[in-house]
Design a protein around this motif. Structure first.
Motif, PDB file in Angstrom:
ATOM      1  N   UNK A  32      63.650  35.549  52.344  1.00 14.38           N
ATOM      2  CA  UNK A  32      63.121  35.556  51.446  1.00 14.38           C
ATOM      3  C   UNK A  32      61.523  36.394  52.182  1.00 14.38           C
ATOM      4  N   UNK A  33      60.772  36.374  51.132  1.00 13.99           N
ATOM      5  CA  UNK A  33      58.872  37.329  51.940  1.00 13.99           C
ATOM      6  C   UNK A  33      58.516  36.504  50.728  1.00 13.99           C
ATOM      7  N   UNK A  34      57.339  36.519  50.740  1.00 11.69           N
ATOM      8  CA  UNK A  34      56.212  36.917  50.296  1.00 11.69           C
ATOM      9  C   UNK A  34      55.344  37.856  50.386  1.00 11.69           C
ATOM     10  N   UNK A  39      57.885  48.782  45.863  1.00 19.50           N
ATOM     11  CA  UNK A  39      58.001  47.634  45.365  1.00 19.50           C
ATOM     12  C   UNK A  39      56.272  47.775  45.136  1.00 19.50           C
ATOM     13  N   UNK A  40      56.242  46.036  44.060  1.00 17.72           N
ATOM     14  CA  UNK A  40      54.556  45.697  44.399  1.00 17.72           C
ATOM     15  C   UNK A  40      54.051  44.607  44.718  1.00 17.72           C
ATOM     16  N   UNK A  41      52.474  45.106  45.252  1.00 21.08           N
ATOM     17  CA  UNK A  41      51.928  43.727  45.623  1.00 21.08           C
ATOM     18  C   UNK A  41      51.555  42.758  45.185  1.00 21.08           C
ATOM     19  N   UNK A  42      51.883  41.468  45.360  1.00 27.20           N
ATOM     20  CA  UNK A  42      52.114  40.210  44.978  1.00 27.20           C
ATOM     21  C   UNK A  42      50.250  39.391  45.068  1.00 27.20           C
ATOM     22  N   UNK A  85      46.351  43.448  46.048  1.00 26.70           N
ATOM     23  CA  UNK A  85      47.213  43.679  45.137  1.00 26.70           C
ATOM     24  C   UNK A  85      47.299  43.859  44.081  1.00 26.70           C
ATOM     25  N   UNK A  86      48.586  43.487  44.043  1.00 27.35           N
ATOM     26  CA  UNK A  86      49.113  44.688  42.520  1.00 27.35           C
ATOM     27  C   UNK A  86      49.007  46.328  43.045  1.00 27.35           C
TER      28      UNK A  86
END
Length: 445
Positions: A27-29, A57-60, A106-107
């Motif tokens: 898993x990754x963040x 993906x989208x960055x968090x 982010x986002x």
């Protein structure tokens, strides 16, 4: 004037708290994947896999570096981020770490393309070898819990569910199966390309490819289409051993709610397998499970039940594995009592007697990483469900199960989600303490 707030910059190397302590390396963040598009080519004789993965993906968080899980047998040749190849990357110890030219806010959208290849090998761990495996003729993928990275770069933890497009090109004599619906098949010379689309969200460990000398047949046209992918030599045995599968489907739909995917496929390999394997929308059995005697019919029910419990509703932490295996094991008993066999209560009484003779050193909701596939997790999980059923009655119990599969369809779930929902159907908290938390085996209601 107050200081201007600046979003923290996420760096993969600075995150030392694992997503899941049972699989601390997985898993990754920093991002959330919404889709994988895998374009693969596989040569059966040499066991050579080459691929291109497009990951959307989208960055968090604001990211200066991020990572995917990818096994050491795969070699990465190219990486691009949002169309730019001005990136740095390294691939060591099962992690593909990527540094874009500048931090990504982010986002923001994150589209990563990875070109890679190698001789795929299973990933070794405390549960044995999982992932891509060669067969006598062809290959299979059995990735639970952490083998997906053996064949494609991914965020390899079940909390990260995404849609998939899987294209596989392989030698024409072989049939290639992947998750979802076959939307296109094209043969050119000695190679055939198979294109599958899996729109419902799927955990990476449930993604699969099966390649072998198989024939394709329709087992049941509906209401849920059911298919068989088997060696021709096992046709008669399959028809007998899996012959009641349409009735199983009808039973589970009636009791659990609508089947969550477009179709259901069973693959039988030409090799023997130790145990069957679930994947999203399909299950994989070995030739030894086609004995012509229906000896393994309980496993046919078990794997079918996983389409609801494990594939549509997927654990968010591996400590909650009972939410998969307890429900699938109980489904074996449900099928028995709905097909002229022993009642679920008779099955439960026998299992309870056996379990009381075993070591009582395990908490069902935290069995320990090495014991997530311990048979006690399966049986005690099933017994806990039977205790709920005996306590609140059939009408409320199956109402609870249908609400469970409907409310959390295609989601990740936790034990607390189920126990909170069960309380609305009259299940007392004391029952959960006895069955899920205490190590001693309680009496069966």
């Amino acid at each position: 004037m107050a200081d201007r707030l600046v979003a923290p910059v996420f760096d993969v190397d600075s995150s030392d708290n694992p997503i899941d302590t049972y699989l601390p390396q997985n898993g990754n963040r920093g991002y959330r994947v919404s889709r994988y598009e895998l374009d693969l080519e596989y040569k059966v004789e040499s066991n050579r896999l080459t691929g291109k993965a497009k990951i959307t993906a989208v960055t968090t968080a604001t990211v200066s570096k991020f990572a995917f899980d990818l096994g050491p047998a795969m070699n990465v040749s190219k990486v691009s981020v949002n169309g730019s190849r001005s990136v740095k990357f390294s691939h060591q110890r099962g992690k593909l770490k990527i540094t874009p030219a500048k931090p990504i806010a982010s986002g923001a959208a994150l589209v990563v393309t990875v070109a890679y290849g190698g001789t795929p090998k299973p990933i070794n761990g405390v549960w044995g070898e999982v992932g891509w495996e060669e067969l006598t003729e062809g290959s299979l993928v059995a990735s639970q819990p952490n083998g997906a990275a053996s064949w494609f770069p991914c965020d390899d933890h079940p909390v990260s569910k995404a849609s998939y497009g899987i294209t596989i090109t392989t030698d024409s004599p072989y049939y290639a199966v992947a998750n979802g619906t076959l939307v296109r098949k094209q043969t050119r010379a000695s190679r055939t390309t198979w294109v599958y689309e899996q729109p419902e969200p799927m955990a990476s460990y449930l993604a699969t490819i099966q390649i072998g000398p198989y024939e394709h047949r329709i087992v049941s046209p509906g209401p849920v289409p059911m298919k068989a992918i088997t060696p021709p030599r096992l046709r008669a045995q399959f028809d007998h051993d899996f012959g009641r599968q349409p009735q199983m489907m009808d039973t589970f739909v009636r009791l659990y709610g609508p089947y969550p995917f477009a179709s259901y496929t069973v693959v039988v390999t030409d090799d023997d397998l130790e145990i069957p394997i679930e994947a999203q929308g399909l299950s994989i059995f070995g030739a030894n499970h086609c004995s012509g005697s229906r000896y393994y019919e309980r496993l046919v029910a078990h794997e079918l039940a996983h389409q609801w419990f494990g594939n549509s509703l997927t654990l968010g932490k591996w400590a909650d594995i009972w939410l998969h295996e307890g429900f699938a094991c109980y489904s074996e008993w449900i099928w028995a009592e709905n097909s002229g066999g022993a009642t679920a209560h008779d099955k439960a009484k026998r299992a309870h007697t056996i379990q009381r003779g075993l070591a009582m050193d395990m908490q069902l909701t935290d069995p320990g990483s090495a014991r997530i596939f311990d048979d006690r997790v399966y049986k005690r999980g099933a017994l806990a469900l039977h205790a709920v059923r005996r306590t609140i009655g059939d009408e409320r119990f199956f109402g609870l199960i249908q609400e469970w599969t409907s409310k959390y369809r295609y989601s990740t779930v936790a034990t607390a989600d189920f126990t909170d929902l069960a309380s609305r159907f009259g299940c007392p908290r004391s029952l959960w303490d006895a069955w899920l938390v205490d190590k001693q085996m309680p009496s069966l209601p």
